[in-house]
Structures are given as C-alpha cells and as structure tokens.
Design a protein around this motif. Sequence first.
Motif, short mmCIF file in Angstrom:
data_model
loop_
_atom_site.label_atom_id
_atom_site.label_comp_id
_atom_site.label_asym_id
_atom_site.label_seq_id
_atom_site.Cartn_x
_atom_site.Cartn_y
_atom_site.Cartn_z
N THR A 137 0.88 -1.20 0.00
CA THR A 137 0.01 -0.03 0.07
C THR A 137 0.81 1.23 0.02
O THR A 137 0.79 2.14 -0.84
CB THR A 137 -0.89 -0.07 1.48
N VAL A 138 1.98 1.40 0.72
CA VAL A 138 2.75 2.37 0.82
C VAL A 138 3.36 2.83 -0.52
O VAL A 138 3.61 3.87 -1.05
CB VAL A 138 3.91 2.50 1.93
N GLU A 139 4.01 1.48 -0.96
CA GLU A 139 4.57 1.67 -2.49
C GLU A 139 3.68 1.98 -3.49
O GLU A 139 4.09 2.98 -4.24
CB GLU A 139 5.09 0.31 -2.65
N GLY A 180 10.27 5.20 10.09
CA GLY A 180 9.40 6.22 9.03
C GLY A 180 8.64 5.37 8.22
O GLY A 180 7.36 5.62 8.11
N TRP A 181 9.09 4.26 7.76
CA TRP A 181 8.45 3.43 6.77
C TRP A 181 7.40 2.62 7.57
O TRP A 181 6.34 2.45 7.09
CB TRP A 181 9.54 2.30 6.17
N ALA A 182 7.59 2.26 8.79
CA ALA A 182 6.70 1.53 9.80
C ALA A 182 5.74 2.53 10.00
O ALA A 182 4.65 1.84 9.91
CB ALA A 182 7.45 1.10 10.83
N ASP A 183 5.87 3.96 10.15
CA ASP A 183 4.97 4.84 10.31
C ASP A 183 4.06 4.85 9.27
O ASP A 183 2.77 4.91 9.21
CB ASP A 183 5.39 6.18 10.87
N LEU A 184 4.66 4.97 7.97
CA LEU A 184 3.87 5.13 6.89
C LEU A 184 3.11 3.84 6.52
O LEU A 184 1.81 4.00 5.96
CB LEU A 184 4.89 5.26 5.57
N GLN A 185 3.29 2.73 7.04
CA GLN A 185 2.62 1.33 6.74
C GLN A 185 1.43 1.42 7.68
O GLN A 185 0.35 1.23 7.26
CB GLN A 185 3.49 0.13 7.08
N ARG A 186 1.82 1.96 8.84
CA ARG A 186 0.51 2.17 9.94
C ARG A 186 -0.46 3.22 9.42
O ARG A 186 -1.68 2.89 9.41
CB ARG A 186 1.01 2.54 11.29
N LEU A 187 0.11 4.35 8.86
CA LEU A 187 -0.81 5.40 8.49
C LEU A 187 -1.57 5.02 7.04
O LEU A 187 -2.59 5.82 6.78
CB LEU A 187 -0.10 6.76 8.17
N SER A 188 -0.94 3.90 6.57
CA SER A 188 -1.70 3.56 5.09
C SER A 188 -2.82 2.82 5.38
O SER A 188 -3.59 2.55 4.24
CB SER A 188 -0.48 2.84 4.24
N ARG A 189 -2.97 2.27 6.29
CA ARG A 189 -4.02 1.64 6.43
C ARG A 189 -5.72 1.84 6.08
O ARG A 189 -6.33 1.31 5.22
CB ARG A 189 -4.43 0.83 7.79
#
Length: 167
Positions: free
Chosen positions: A46-48, A71-80
């Motif tokens: 999703t982030v990609e 930052g990538w982990a944060d983006l994954q969490r925020l991408s839900r």
Amino acid sequence: MASRGDRRRRLAVGDGRQPPGPYPLGAADRRLLAPAAEEKADWEATVEIVNRQIAGLDAAQVETLRADRQGWADLQRLSRPAHAELAALNAAPSPHELARRADRVDLIVGQCNHGTAPYGTSFDDVRQRVTRATRTEVHVLPGQGHMAHLQAPTELGHLLNGLATAR
C-alpha cells in the motif's frame, strides 16, 4: 475548517491533501490499492503504491523512504485507511468548489516541496484554482516537505491551531 452553519468559512489545505495528478483521482488508483489494502492487508504494498502510483515518486525516492525503518513503519501504519481516504477525496467537492464556499483559504506547503514536483507543483495547481475564487494565504512550513505530519507534528499543529483561531 469549513463549517456549514457559519457564513464566514475558512479552509485549510495541506500540500498532501490534493495528490499530484488529475482531480479527482482516477478509479485505477483506487483499484490498485484495493487488493493490497482490503484483501491482503499488505501495508508494505500500500505504501509503495501510494508513493509510486499516486504521489509520483520514483523508485529511488521510495527506497530512501524505506531506508528509514521507523518512518517506513509509520507510513505502513498510516496507510491502512488509504483506500477509504482516496474514495473520500474523490467523493468530496473539488478544491475549486470548496474555495467558492469559503471566505478565506489557507494553503500549507512544506518548504522542501515548495515549487518542486510532485507535491509543490500540485500545490501550485490548487493555489491557482482557489485564488481565483477567494482570498488565499500561503503558509510555508520551514524545513519540511510532504511528511510534516510525521516529522514535525507539533509545528504543524501549532500552525493549524493558529489558523483555526485567527479571524
């Protein structure tokens, strides 16, 4: 910050609220996210997809984001909620229509994105659309880019609070 009951309305728009590209976002963008976001819960994909297909970042820029593990982990969490957010963005009135309803529009852009693709040029497009409709002010967040909500949430919050209380 537009309110239906108040004649004097204001609208604050961040540079990340109107992704680059045509408005509204095409159905193809939402279809790309559906399998990753809803069926597989593949937040990495999703982030990609959001960064490559919607934000217009190139592979090297995405790899730079990915290199920052937190930052990538944060983006994954925020991408839900990404799929639902894109649907909501497309269902909302256009920036031009929102601006026609407001007495004032405050546009927020990160200094690092100001005037550069993809977010700065998208920002400029939105600014041109709303400036024709109402009084517009541009606010630049020093030292920030598109990720100010992650990298400088306090500064962004102070700016938004100030805009909300300003007359």
